[in-house]
Design an enzyme around this catalytic site. Sequence first.
Site, PDB file in Angstrom:
ATOM      1  N   GLY A   1       0.823  -1.205   0.000  1.00 57.78           N
ATOM      2  CA  GLY A   1       0.000   0.000   0.000  1.00 57.78           C
ATOM      3  C   GLY A   1       0.853   1.249   0.000  1.00 57.78           C
ATOM      4  N   ASN A   2       0.257   2.374   0.384  1.00 58.33           N
ATOM      5  CA  ASN A   2       1.003   3.624   0.473  1.00 58.33           C
ATOM      6  C   ASN A   2       0.483   4.435   1.656  1.00 58.33           C
ATOM      7  OD1 ASN A   2      -1.260   5.350  -0.489  1.00 58.33           O
ATOM      8  ND2 ASN A   2      -0.926   4.259  -2.415  1.00 58.33           N
ATOM      9  N   ARG A   3       1.018   5.625   1.820  1.00 61.28           N
ATOM     10  CA  ARG A   3       0.746   6.402   3.027  1.00 61.28           C
ATOM     11  C   ARG A   3      -0.403   7.391   2.886  1.00 61.28           C
ATOM     12  NH1 ARG A   3       6.155   9.158   4.547  1.00 61.28           N
ATOM     13  NH2 ARG A   3       4.954   9.718   6.383  1.00 61.28           N
TER      14      ARG A   3
END
Length: 423
Positions: free
Chosen positions: A215-217
Amino acid sequence: MQDESGQKQGHRIVLGVGGGIAAYKACHVVRDLKEAGDDVRVIPTESALKFVGAATFEALSGHPVSTTVFDAVDEVQHVRLGQEADLIVIAPATADLLARLAGGRADDLLTASVLVATCPVLIVPAMHTEMWFNPATRRNVEILRGYGYTVMEPAHGRLTGKDTGPGRLPEPEQIADLARTLAAGFTVPHSWAGLNVLISAGGTQEPIDPVRFIGNRSSGRQGFALAEIAAQRGASVTLVAGDTAQLPTPPGAKVIRVRSTGEMKEAMDDRAAGADVIIMAAAVADFRPQTAAATKMKKGSESAAGLTSIEMIENPDILAGLVQSRRDGELQRATTIVGFAAETGDERTSALEYAKAKLARKGCDLLMANDVSGDAVFGKLRNRGWLLSADGTVAEVRDGTKLDVAAQILAAVDAHRTRSLPN
């Protein structure tokens, strides 16, 4: 308010409180505004004091509480409070209070103060669904918006008793956030009635196994802020939300929950044909694991080898696909498409130059770009950047809360539609 050096130190805010069960939430609004440095004066109606006592509002605000123009007559309170306020917020506003405000009544301290005020006014209704949809209430809301007041869309949820539906007071932090945006000088005109707006928000999760994902932030805050401002402008808003850290639903918006980039693409494609404005604010994953294990990969087992070397394949480009669909005639040709670019610069190229190159590749009408280096933007409450147009212009999006930034972006979308749509 200003300090001795002339610097702005918060705003003078009048918080009116109507006599509904949601009056207790006004206490949290006071606290939120006070903690941000605003000076808050509470003016309840007589009915509101049957739900929350004057002592509570006085303790939270640090000011005496009155409901009538006959208190402190020597100060002419309703004139002084209305003239000095930078913003008036009324939360909750009952159906009766909406009717009195729409009729220009001045039969208590709150309504009289509103009539004197020249500052922005934010009205936050709360009532049962049947009262909210009653033709008299709808007429009063339109009258108030015609006066230039901002009438916040109510939330959908549990009401008193067993009832559920539109009419619930939005969360106190949502009210306080919109209040700060209006106090900062941003406007939210109710000019998008009849428009369909489709927005994506948050990061996506690409599964490795049932437990792990890539995923990402991205928190989704900016996309949710865009949905909230679009709904307040009167649009019918659909928000396709990925991983958004349990953010509260924007009042007036419909939320579709997804997890992966594939799911987000399907949700966006299914709803794009009817959209007048599409905003791809989500931070979608460019790649995903080629295969996802059906069971958890356990450390020390044979399956753990799949965690040391993950073969990736490219995800579909949702934004570019939407632009292509418009070219192919599958979307309305008048649909405005807005992209986002979270960039970092390097020794050869700045974040802004990378964003310009992305705009050229994607072919969208507008692109909101920001520099996310140095732990900026993701998960933060504030944002800034540049808004790039297909005609080559670059406008600065000034620093502000994510609602402030959303107001700037949607004002630019409005201007783009005005220029591009036929007369």
